[in-house]
Design an enzyme around this catalytic site. Structure first.
Site, PDB file in Angstrom:
ATOM      1  N   ASP A   8       0.875  -1.232   0.197  1.00  0.00           N
ATOM      2  CA  ASP A   8      -0.013   0.139   0.030  1.00  0.00           C
ATOM      3  C   ASP A   8       0.874   1.215  -0.148  1.00  0.00           C
ATOM      4  O   ASP A   8       1.774   1.530   0.862  1.00  0.00           O
ATOM      5  CB  ASP A   8      -0.755   0.239   1.230  1.00  0.00           C
ATOM      6  CG  ASP A   8      -2.222  -0.949   1.208  1.00  0.00           C
ATOM      7  OD1 ASP A   8      -2.061  -1.644  -0.020  1.00  0.00           O
ATOM      8  OD2 ASP A   8      -2.738  -1.126   2.273  1.00  0.00           O
ATOM      9  N   ASP A 131     -15.296  -3.481  -1.475  1.00  0.00           N
ATOM     10  CA  ASP A 131     -14.914  -3.226  -0.165  1.00  0.00           C
ATOM     11  C   ASP A 131     -16.388  -3.328   0.622  1.00  0.00           C
ATOM     12  O   ASP A 131     -17.348  -2.350   0.526  1.00  0.00           O
ATOM     13  CB  ASP A 131     -14.274  -1.928   0.245  1.00  0.00           C
ATOM     14  CG  ASP A 131     -13.058  -1.986  -0.916  1.00  0.00           C
ATOM     15  OD1 ASP A 131     -12.337  -3.071  -0.941  1.00  0.00           O
ATOM     16  OD2 ASP A 131     -12.737  -0.891  -1.387  1.00  0.00           O
TER      17      ASP A 131
END
EC number: 5.3.1.16
Length: 239
Positions: A8, A131
């Protein structure tokens, strides 16, 4: 099953969030390229990149870093975060040459845009990240919870022509408590999408569980960075 290590990106660094909270961030490296190269030496074939800055504001912010990782490794890269217009998709797929782009917010808010991309690039290069928070789809870097039930949304994606989804249970992400296999098993039974598990992987047993259930892939992040998992062993077993 694909075992996909994750990096990330935020402000050019490799970080991890806790349950998607931008205020609960751990910096693991100031040189993400070195991490990517280490994954490659360990036997990884794929790499999952997320531009957290892009996910939050809707514009790419770590573009040159992604280009550098692509140029200096042989990893098959999938990238998500802030990909909400055609120019960004074209830049990643055609100019930088990543293998797959991941649409999240854009897939929810602009289904016609998603359809166009599927027609132009094909479903192998356009992946949708779904998500989930408390049974509903979240967008904008997990900051906005919609009123869209996740199973309804997945059915819609299937009708549009999506083949592969990355499913993240936000409540599990970064917690090292194990994936929500009940959720993933339910999703697999309800549709024919390729499911990539994301969020909560704690150790090697989670990868073995996912393999037995024949999921398409599993993404590993914090468990590696915290020394909880032997990725090199899993890459050897997978190959």
């Amino acid at each position: 099953m694909k075992i996909i290590p994750a990096i990330d990106l935020q402000n050019g660094e490799a970080v991890r969030l806790y349950k998607g909270d931008y205020d609960k961030k751990t910096v693991y490296s100031k040189n993400p390229l070195e991490i990517a190269q280490k994954f490659e030496r360990m036997g990884a074939t794929d790499l999952h990149l997320v531009d957290l800055d892009g996910a939050k504001i809707g514009q790419t912010r770590n573009l040159e870093l992604v280009r550098k990782i692509k140029d200096e490794t042989r990893l098959k890269i999938e990238i998500g975060g802030g990909i909400r217009d055609f120019d960004t998709v074209r830049m990643y797929l055609e100019q930088i040459g990543v293998e797959r782009v991941i649409l999240g917010t854009a897939a929810v808010e602009k289904p016609d845009f998603l359809k166009e991309l599927l027609i132009k690039y094909g479903p192998s290069r356009i992946v949708v990240g779904v998500d989930i928070r408390e049974g509903f789809v979240s967008t904008s870097g997990w900051l906005e919870k919609t009123s869209l039930p996740y199973l309804s949304f997945l059915k819609k994606l299937e009708r549009i022509g999506v083949k592969t989804t990355i499913i993240t249970d936000i409540s599990k992400d970064g917690t090292l408590t194990g994936p929500n296999f009940k959720l993933y098993d339910e999703i697999s039974k309800e549709n024919s999408l390729n499911v990539i598990i994301s969020g909560g992987v704690k150790d090697n047993s989670d990868i073995q569980r996912a393999t037995r259930s024949d999921f398409y892939g599993i993404i590993v992040g914090k468990a590696y960075y915290e020394g909880k998992i032997n990725l090199e062993k899993e890459f050897r077993n997978a190959n």
